[in-house]
Design an enzyme around this catalytic site. Sequence first.
Site, PDB file in Angstrom:
ATOM      1  N   ASN A 170       0.811  -1.212   0.000  1.00 56.65           N
ATOM      2  CA  ASN A 170       0.000   0.000   0.000  1.00 56.65           C
ATOM      3  C   ASN A 170       0.845   1.264   0.000  1.00 56.65           C
ATOM      4  O   ASN A 170       0.533   2.234  -0.673  1.00 56.65           O
ATOM      5  CB  ASN A 170      -0.915   0.022   1.220  1.00 56.65           C
ATOM      6  N   ASP A 259      -0.577  -7.032   3.567  1.00 53.80           N
ATOM      7  CA  ASP A 259      -0.861  -6.073   4.628  1.00 53.80           C
ATOM      8  C   ASP A 259      -1.847  -5.004   4.162  1.00 53.80           C
ATOM      9  O   ASP A 259      -1.800  -4.557   3.007  1.00 53.80           O
ATOM     10  CB  ASP A 259       0.460  -5.416   5.052  1.00 53.80           C
ATOM     11  N   GLU A 283      -5.122  -9.124   4.821  1.00 51.96           N
ATOM     12  CA  GLU A 283      -5.541  -8.539   6.092  1.00 51.96           C
ATOM     13  C   GLU A 283      -6.577  -7.456   5.795  1.00 51.96           C
ATOM     14  O   GLU A 283      -6.247  -6.281   5.648  1.00 51.96           O
ATOM     15  CB  GLU A 283      -4.340  -7.942   6.834  1.00 51.96           C
TER      16      GLU A 283
END
Length: 479
Positions: A170, A259, A283
């Site tokens: 990200n 993540d 996640e």
Amino acid sequence: MKNPNLKIYLLSALLIALYSCNSNEEAITNSTHAASQFKVINVTHHDGHAFSTGKTPSTTGKYVANPGGGVMMQAFYWDVPSGGNWWNTLSTKVTAWSNAGIGSIWLPPVSKAQNGPFSMGYDPTDYFDFGNYNQNGTIETRFGSKTELVSLITKAHSENIQVYADMVLNHNSGGQLENNPYTGTQTYTNFTGVASGKFPRTSADFYKNAYGNNDEGAFGGFPDLAHVTPNVQNWLWLRSDGVGKYYKNTMKFDGWRFDYVKGFGPWVVKDWNANVGGFSVGEYWDSNVNTLEWWANNANSSVFDFACYYKMNDAFDGNNLNLLNDDMMWKRNPHKAVTFVTNHDTDEIYNKQLAYAYILTHEGYPTIFYRDYEEWLNKAKMDNLIWIHNNKATGTTSILYADNDEYIARRNGYNGNPGLVVYINNSSSWQERWVPTNWTNAQIKDFTGNSTWLPTTQGDSWVKIQSPPNSYSVWSINM
């Protein structure tokens, strides 16, 4: 919304004769089961095959994929000791973990991050610096050198344990200042000077940029990668020497934990999986099972079952095991549900042993947290539950009984494996219940050793079982 595939049956039986079970329990075969109503909820979508860990049997490794599927170890916790020795520490553990039945380990982010020797890796700078370049104040990462990482992966594979990398896609950190034409300011978005020379990126590769102002989410004020840009896609998953394929083909990782996947569209993970391959789990931190299922389906990936996590917290710590009847990701699609009791980010469940008894006897891909296993809980009990999961936890699930303090469920077995009945007792006294099993005129036992009873199921498959206070028992054919 409840799972429309759940079939609810109300079974009631009249008590004709009451018998109390003794240590022999042979007399049960002549008694009839107690008059109590059981709400039997059948979860019928799972065919009983091992879950999609990608594991194949090995003649040299100690762990082989068993009928219950795999067990994952989260092989770190927040702020593991710095100093570059963590990979070596894990290398001393993997043989014992394999012997216990662990089939995979999830490592923290392995590349160099902005905080150098102190970083847990979630602020990545150079995806190709595994502790082999002098960058960000250190050569080694917090966890060790590239040589030590490769040695750990090799050792794990020799024990037939798969290794999953934690991928932070990200955001980035540690770039140099540059004039950003999209913001009219200077931003830390110049990564053209990373020591590896790979995946160079500039402000054009971060939001806001020529493609727009933002995507689904930013994190911590870090520069937010724009996955729509060709340069980012090429270096993350398309190029043969890019991040994904280098990690898989050269570093030999078997899968991925992604993540903060709320920060970008599920198509990113879907494209990664299509081009790179390997097991994947995201996640997506949300207790709404509809949202988890939406993400898993659109990402073509497994997802952590936060719906299950929060239900277990309320059930076991709030003395309301009825909540385990509620909807969870493992009930929607167990092949895409990764269950867990705690992780490096959240540790809310107090009654962990009961929670592990739940996830290691139910469908889904269970994860064990390093500190729970190595430091905080009874390792012998954990090893026992891992063995039960790998050898007995097969087939569809039927929830037989639930109230505030008691929960009983049956795994219905698959392909000759008899399955099990798990009895979780959150009260302060021993409890007993008559339950319908999969077995007729068969002696069963508690494979945890918590009960010494050896009852025999009746001709109609019913039997009386027990569970100790604040504990659990797991019953199957005595063989």
